[in-house]
Design an enzyme around this catalytic site. Structure first.
Site, PDB file in Angstrom:
ATOM      1  N   LYS A   1      -5.271 -14.820   7.575  1.00  0.00           N
ATOM      2  CA  LYS A   1      -4.105 -13.936   7.725  1.00  0.00           C
ATOM      3  C   LYS A   1      -3.737 -13.941   9.200  1.00  0.00           C
ATOM      4  CE  LYS A   1      -6.765 -10.591   6.018  1.00  0.00           C
ATOM      5  NZ  LYS A   1      -5.935  -9.984   4.993  1.00  0.00           N
TER       6      LYS A   1
ATOM      7  N   LYS B   1      -6.220  -5.727  11.474  1.00  0.00           N
ATOM      8  CA  LYS B   1      -6.808  -6.503  10.368  1.00  0.00           C
ATOM      9  C   LYS B   1      -8.298  -6.751  10.591  1.00  0.00           C
ATOM     10  CE  LYS B   1      -2.389  -8.844   9.382  1.00  0.00           C
ATOM     11  NZ  LYS B   1      -2.041  -8.542   7.995  1.00  0.00           N
TER      12      LYS B   1
ATOM     13  N   THR C   1      -1.018  -9.416   0.598  1.00  0.00           N
ATOM     14  CA  THR C   1      -0.725 -10.241  -0.573  1.00  0.00           C
ATOM     15  C   THR C   1      -1.768 -11.356  -0.665  1.00  0.00           C
ATOM     16  OG1 THR C   1       0.874 -11.393   0.822  1.00  0.00           O
ATOM     17  CG2 THR C   1       1.757  -9.825  -0.774  1.00  0.00           C
TER      18      THR C   1
ATOM     19  N   LYS D   1      -3.876 -13.133  -3.861  1.00  0.00           N
ATOM     20  CA  LYS D   1      -4.033 -14.578  -4.089  1.00  0.00           C
ATOM     21  C   LYS D   1      -5.505 -14.934  -4.227  1.00  0.00           C
ATOM     22  CE  LYS D   1       0.061 -15.128  -1.323  1.00  0.00           C
ATOM     23  NZ  LYS D   1       0.561 -15.208   0.056  1.00  0.00           N
TER      24      LYS D   1
HETATM   25  C1  6GP Z   1       3.635  -7.247   6.016  1.00  0.00           C
HETATM   26  C2  6GP Z   1       2.515  -6.231   5.870  1.00  0.00           C
HETATM   27  O1  6GP Z   1       1.742  -6.212   7.051  1.00  0.00           O
HETATM   28  C3  6GP Z   1       1.647  -6.608   4.677  1.00  0.00           C
HETATM   29  O2  6GP Z   1       0.673  -5.626   4.458  1.00  0.00           O
HETATM   30  C4  6GP Z   1       2.518  -6.757   3.431  1.00  0.00           C
HETATM   31  O3  6GP Z   1       1.751  -7.249   2.372  1.00  0.00           O
HETATM   32  C5  6GP Z   1       3.661  -7.726   3.704  1.00  0.00           C
HETATM   33  O4  6GP Z   1       4.409  -7.298   4.821  1.00  0.00           O
HETATM   34  C6  6GP Z   1       4.609  -7.849   2.537  1.00  0.00           C
HETATM   35  O5  6GP Z   1       5.073  -6.611   2.154  1.00  0.00           O
HETATM   36  N1  6GP Z   1       4.519  -6.901   7.119  1.00  0.00           N
HETATM   37  C7  6GP Z   1       5.081  -7.865   7.843  1.00  0.00           C
HETATM   38  O6  6GP Z   1       4.848  -9.049   7.653  1.00  0.00           O
HETATM   39  C8  6GP Z   1       6.060  -7.446   8.854  1.00  0.00           C
HETATM   40  O7  6GP Z   1       6.508  -8.217   9.638  1.00  0.00           O
HETATM   41  C9  6GP Z   1       7.503  -5.808   9.701  1.00  0.00           C
HETATM   42  O8  6GP Z   1       6.442  -6.166   8.845  1.00  0.00           O
END
Ligand code: 6GP
Length: 832
Positions: A558, A564, A666, A670
């Site tokens: 990630k 994280k 996400t 996966k």
């Molecule tokens: C991300 C979140 O950090 C993640 O937890 C989530 O699964 C994903 O969005 C999809 O909803 N956020 C971003 O990538 C981001 O740039 C502004 O947020």
């Protein structure tokens, strides 16, 4: 029609091996311009992609025509990022011609894998938000929903990450360097986008006050369309990406040489708008060019949406019944002011009507609660770049604040939170507030995140509009993340329960009973092993490191971010290393710690943690006293393509963010879908994963979001005390502090140690360390019992039905968009 053309036409649509082979040869010669002897792998990739594209075009036209004829309500997904990855396997698989293509290539003496591997990875996004947008495109098309993606055609996608001496270095990523066979340039689809200038007031035909934006600079937005192939190939939707073009309204002839060069410079500058993706993930950096990118693609998209709407309608009353616009985070939130401007200034609507239409059309998804990610643009900058929008924002704000409940209650603190303008310090426009106010629905991306939105950032808005916030837990497409990425497991699954799960992932629950079947477990393990072999070979190619297939593949992949907590993982790694060295006679379960992920180029702490992992790897991997029982690898340049190799091979999925900080995740979905067991905190969608798989089949540890909140609210805790009372943690930190992993620079990791001690350990790494180690031990013990481990892994796979992005998109479609599937009519004639 000439019979020859007619037959070629049919050939273009034929899906059998012979026609594919003939098409390949024809395309190679007549479009790529090579003969078979001189063709490179890349030439063959272009050839195959073009031949496959041929087989998509008619259905694409049919789909578009069906939407048009039915005047269907469309959903427009506005996103600054689409992390789509490679498209060849995806298209072949969704069209159902993977085997035919493989055989056709085989007859030409070519390997499908080589051809597939020649495709660049389209990385027009940073991480979760961009990949979610790509999964949604797949799910919309696979379910026949009239969905359009709108974004930017960045010339340079997310940088390529390499390691130099263990440090991350960024290299430009040039996915378009050799052309992009999937896209169709649309030089005729061109919209002007204005910047700067000033606003002029005048009286309109009925004597009302009106405004026009004058003396502005213009840039053109040119469309590039990529077909989005739905599963089964019935519906082919469109991803429309905008590229910046300079206007040609300057007359070269009248310039002297200096002015001529200036004009050319100006051209280059305006085309910079779509040059490069900002490499920041969930952090805002507030650069003017970024703001201009946001407005650029939003304005072009809205103009395009209105043009399409006006083909069927003469008044705007019906816009909300024909168009739903979803804002993927606040990046396109300026669209709210832009739609108001278009409706009022260009189409002559009254304010109240325009506002009603705007609110009914827009909806907004929030993807993070991190305060540093909440976009807030300086008023002075917005005023300068988009003067008319600034006026509109002021007016929206004034009308809203006058009517708000807070005003009625005389609650000034709440009123100032609700304001679109942050009045503290240099004044700023709060894009989150604008997005909230201009939308009829606002959603979070997991149950926990949505609750936290209500309690924290949007608490005051929630009190004003209690029905507006809704939850839409994220999902992932089972096509890419199981069927394509993991052929071994997906073939096994289909052999037992049929193929229904591919378009209806709920059906995968039928595997649950197979968890008790010894034979099935054996086959499940065989599939995992095959994937682990594939990953081991990849690791060897990428890092030169040999890893044991029988070791636990413990995976954390990630973006690199302190919340994280890759740091927690590497501290456990050091502790485990010490334990193994201290107890050489114990028969250890071998462990391979696998990391991958990019850090934002300016995020020093994240880059330092990467370097630490690489330094630890160097020591651990070459220490004979651990007898190869522990290996640490950091795979460079994590992207969608790498994820497709890593995820199917994982035994353990690390989802260890500080509770309350990961909106959803996400990757967690996966990995579990591919049969990895999660070690995780009760954060984001982990909470819902636990509900689905059952508490016995997941390793949960650490503080809860509530406990984190309390701990921080009560003046924090004392990390030094925690460290002093945990010998394993103390020893690991002492080693890092004294240069055990950095003999060349003993002080290298001072900033990390500092953050964990005097810095107050904001991310609670030390606070969660002991419980994390307990969860790790439990996992290691369980792994010894391979039957029991496999049983739990199967239950994980079988329990992930709910996390299909088909389910997520359906919830949006019914509860937010009111958009319904359309079945395209394929008349077989195609489009001329
Ligand atoms: C991300 C979140 O950090 C993640 O937890 C989530 O699964 C994903 O969005 C999809 O909803 N956020 C971003 O990538 C981001 O740039 C502004 O947020």
């Amino acid at each position: 029609m000439d019979a020859r053309y007619k037959s070629r036409d049919i050939e273009r649509r034929s899906l059998d091996v012979d026609s594919l082979k003939r098409s390949f040869l024809e395309w190679l010669v007549y479009s790529v311009g090579k003969d078979a002897r001189a063709a490179t792998r890349r030439d063959w990739f272009h050839t195959v992609a073009l031949a496959v594209r041929d087989r998509v075009v008619d259905r694409w036209m049919d789909t578009t025509r069906s939407y048009y004829h039915e005047d269907a309500k469309r959903v427009y997904y506005l996103s600054l990022e689409f992390l789509i990855g490679r498209l060849l396997t995806n298209s072949l698989s969704n069209l159902g011609i993977m085997d035919e293509c493989r055989q056709a290539l085989d007859r030409l003496g070519l390997s499908m894998d080589d051809v597939v591997d020649s495709e660049p990875d389209a990385a027009l996004g940073n991480g979760g938000l961009g990949r979610l947008a790509a999964c949604f495109l797949d799910s919309m098309a696979s379910q026949g929903l009239p969905g359009y993606g709108y974004g930017i055609r960045y010339e340079f996608g997310l940088f390529e990450q390499r390691f130099e001496n263990g440090w991350q270095v960024e290299h430009p990523e040039q996915w378009l360097q050799f052309g992009n066979p999937w896209e169709f340039a649309r030089p005729e689809v061109l919209y002007p986008v204005q910047f700067y200038g000033r606003v002029e007031e005048f009286r309109d035909s009925v004597g009302e006050r009106a405004y026009r934006w004058v003396d502005s600079e213009r840039v053109l937005a040119m469309a590039y369309d990529t077909p989005v192939v739905g599963y089964g190939g019935d519906t082919i939707n469109t991803l429309r990406l905008w590229s910046a073009r300079a206007t040609s309204d300057f007359n070269f002839g009248h310039f002297n040489e200096g002015a001529y060069m200036k004009a050319v410079e100006q051209k280059i500058l305006s085309e910079n708008l779509s040059r490069v993706l900002y490499p920041n993930d969930a952090t805002e950096i507030g650069k003017e060019l970024r703001f201009k990118q946001e407005y650029f693609f939003t304005s072009a998209s809205l103009q395009d949406i209105l043009r399409r709407y006006l083909q069927h309608h003469t008044s705007f009353d019906n816009l909300p019944n024909k168009a739903a616009i979803q804002l993927n985070d606040t990046h396109p939130a300026i669209g709210i002011a832009e739609l108001m401007r278009l409706l009022i200034d260009q189409h002559g609507l009254r304010w109240e009507k325009a506002w009603e239409i705007t609110q009914a059309t827009f909806a907004y998804t929030n993807h993070t609660l991190l305060p540093e990610a909440l976009e807030a643009w300086p008023v002075r900058m917005v005023e300068r770049i988009l003067p008319r929008h600034m006026q509109i924002i002021y007016e929206i704000n004034a009308k809203f604040l006058t009517r708000s409940k807070a005003k009625a209650a005389g609650d000034n603190a709440r009123l100032s939170h609700l304001s679109l303008i942050d009045e503290r310090g240099d004044r700023r426009v709060r894009m989150g507030n604008l997005a909230f106010l201009g939308s009829h629905k606002v959603n979070g991306v997991s149950a926990l995140h949505t609750e936290l939105m209500k309690e924290t950032v949007f608490a005051d808005f929630h009190a004003e509009f209690p029905d507006r916030i809704t939850n839409k837990t994220n999902g992932i497409t089972p096509r890419r993340w199981l069927k394509q990425a993991n052929p071994a497991l997906s073939e096994l699954i289909s052999s037992r329960i049929g193929e229904g799960w591919i378009s209806d992932l709920g059906q995968i629950a039928a595997l649950k009973e197979k968890a008790d079947d010894v034979v099935f477990r054996e086959e499940f393990r065989r599939a995992k092993r095959k994937n682990k072999k594939r990953l081991a070979a990849y690791i060897a190619r990428q890092t030169g490191e040999e890893v044991q297939i029988d070791s636990i593949f413990d995976v954390q992949v990630k973006r690199m971010h302190e919340y994280k907590r890759q740091l927690l993982n590497v501290l456990h790694t050091v502790a485990l290393y010490n334990e193994m060295r201290d107890n050489p006679t114990v028969s250890w379960v071998p462990v391979t710690k696998i990391f991958a992920g990019k850090a934002a180029p300016s995020y020093h702490m994240a880059k330092l943690i990467i370097k630490l992992i690489n330094d630890v790897a160097k020591v651990v991997n070459h220490d004979p006293s651990v007898h190869d029982n522990l290996k640490v690898v950091y795979l460079p340049n994590y992207n969608v393509t790498a994820a497709e190799i890593i995820i199917p091979a994982a035994d353990i999925s690390e989802q260890i963010s500080t509770a309350g900080m990961e909106a959803s995740g996400t990757g967690n979905m996966k990995l579990a879908l591919n049969g990895a067991l999660t070690i995780g905190t009760l954060d984001g969608a982990n909470v819902e994963i636990r509900e689905q798989v059952g508490a016995d089949n997941i390793f949960i540890f650490g503080l809860t979001a509530e406990e984190v909140n309390d701990l921080r609210a009560n003046g924090g805790f004392n990390p030094r005390e925690v460290i002093a009372s945990n010998p394993a943690l103390k020893r690991a930190l002492d080693m890092i502090a004294t240069g055990a992993f950095s003999p060349d620079d003993r002080n290298r990791y001072q900033p990390i140690l500092q953050a964990l001690t005097d810095g107050g350990d904001h991310f609670l790494v030390t606070a969660d360390f002991a419980d994390y180690c307990r969860a790790q031990d439990a996992a290691m013990q369980l792994y010894r019992d391979s039957e029991e481990w496999t049983r739990k892994a199967i239950i994980n796979t079988a329990s992930m039905g709910w996390f299909s992005s088909d389910r997520t998109v359906n919830e949006y479609a019914t509860e937010i968009w009111d958009v319904h599937p359309v079945k395209p009519t394929h008349d077989g004639e195609g489009f001329r």
